[in-house]
Design a protein around this motif. Structure first.
Motif, PDB file in Angstrom:
ATOM      1  N   GLU A   1      31.075  98.352  37.910  1.00 21.72           N
ATOM      2  CA  GLU A   1      30.870  97.034  37.311  1.00 21.72           C
ATOM      3  C   GLU A   1      31.653  95.970  38.063  1.00 21.72           C
ATOM      4  O   GLU A   1      31.145  94.875  38.313  1.00 21.72           O
ATOM      5  CB  GLU A   1      31.313  97.045  35.848  1.00 21.72           C
TER       6      GLU A   1
ATOM      7  N   LYS B   1      29.957  95.297  41.407  1.00 25.12           N
ATOM      8  CA  LYS B   1      28.744  94.494  41.230  1.00 25.12           C
ATOM      9  C   LYS B   1      29.108  93.026  40.987  1.00 25.12           C
ATOM     10  O   LYS B   1      28.510  92.124  41.576  1.00 25.12           O
ATOM     11  CB  LYS B   1      27.933  95.033  40.052  1.00 25.12           C
ATOM     12  N   ALA B   2      30.092  92.790  40.133  1.00 28.29           N
ATOM     13  CA  ALA B   2      30.519  91.419  39.851  1.00 28.29           C
ATOM     14  C   ALA B   2      31.078  90.761  41.108  1.00 28.29           C
ATOM     15  O   ALA B   2      30.791  89.587  41.388  1.00 28.29           O
ATOM     16  CB  ALA B   2      31.561  91.413  38.741  1.00 28.29           C
TER      17      ALA B   2
ATOM     18  N   GLY C   1      30.301  91.518  44.214  1.00 28.41           N
ATOM     19  CA  GLY C   1      29.164  91.284  45.101  1.00 28.41           C
ATOM     20  C   GLY C   1      28.374  90.048  44.708  1.00 28.41           C
ATOM     21  O   GLY C   1      27.964  89.262  45.563  1.00 28.41           O
ATOM     22  N   GLN C   2      28.149  89.858  43.418  1.00 22.05           N
ATOM     23  CA  GLN C   2      27.430  88.675  42.948  1.00 22.05           C
ATOM     24  C   GLN C   2      28.225  87.406  43.224  1.00 22.05           C
ATOM     25  O   GLN C   2      27.660  86.371  43.592  1.00 22.05           O
ATOM     26  CB  GLN C   2      27.135  88.798  41.452  1.00 22.05           C
ATOM     27  N   THR C   3      29.536  87.481  43.068  1.00 18.85           N
ATOM     28  CA  THR C   3      30.388  86.327  43.343  1.00 18.85           C
ATOM     29  C   THR C   3      30.315  85.937  44.811  1.00 18.85           C
ATOM     30  O   THR C   3      30.174  84.757  45.150  1.00 18.85           O
ATOM     31  CB  THR C   3      31.842  86.626  42.945  1.00 18.85           C
TER      32      THR C   3
ATOM     33  N   LYS D   1      27.893  86.622  46.870  1.00 24.09           N
ATOM     34  CA  LYS D   1      26.533  86.133  47.123  1.00 24.09           C
ATOM     35  C   LYS D   1      26.402  84.670  46.713  1.00 24.09           C
ATOM     36  O   LYS D   1      25.842  83.858  47.456  1.00 24.09           O
ATOM     37  CB  LYS D   1      25.532  86.994  46.356  1.00 24.09           C
ATOM     38  N   GLU D   2      26.900  84.309  45.545  1.00 22.54           N
ATOM     39  CA  GLU D   2      26.828  82.929  45.067  1.00 22.54           C
ATOM     40  C   GLU D   2      27.662  81.997  45.946  1.00 22.54           C
ATOM     41  O   GLU D   2      27.261  80.869  46.218  1.00 22.54           O
ATOM     42  CB  GLU D   2      27.295  82.837  43.613  1.00 22.54           C
TER      43      GLU D   2
ATOM     44  N   ARG E   1      28.342  82.397  49.164  1.00 29.47           N
ATOM     45  CA  ARG E   1      27.609  82.211  50.416  1.00 29.47           C
ATOM     46  C   ARG E   1      26.420  81.276  50.231  1.00 29.47           C
ATOM     47  O   ARG E   1      26.122  80.454  51.095  1.00 29.47           O
ATOM     48  CB  ARG E   1      27.131  83.553  50.956  1.00 29.47           C
ATOM     49  N   LYS E   2      25.735  81.412  49.099  1.00 26.86           N
ATOM     50  CA  LYS E   2      24.589  80.544  48.812  1.00 26.86           C
ATOM     51  C   LYS E   2      25.049  79.090  48.717  1.00 26.86           C
ATOM     52  O   LYS E   2      24.420  78.186  49.283  1.00 26.86           O
ATOM     53  CB  LYS E   2      23.934  80.987  47.505  1.00 26.86           C
TER      54      LYS E   2
END
Length: 62
Positions: free
Chosen positions: A28, A31-32, A34-36, A38-39, A41-42
């Motif tokens: 968990e 995953k959190a 990785g999402q952070t 990703k956001e 970088r976006k």
């Protein structure tokens, strides 16, 4: 201060995280994280795109 991490340091951090959070929480947390990333970088890409667009507009006007 926070230079390059070697594999030894990474291993120590992972072992400490395993001890603190336990094996059930690590996926968990990964995953959190990785999402952070990703956001982040976006958002950085969006800012770079906006800057490039503004520079192109300025070049057209000049």
């Amino acid at each position: 201060m926070f230079g390059n991490f070697g594999w030894q340091e990474l291993l120590i951090v992972l072992v400490i995280a395993l001890i603190i959070f336990g094996p059930s929480k690590l996926p968990e947390l990964g995953k959190a994280f990785g999402q952070t990333v990703k956001e982040f970088r976006k958002g950085a890409k969006e800012i770079q795109d906006e800057i490039a667009l503004e520079e192109a507009k300025e070049e057209k006007q000049a």
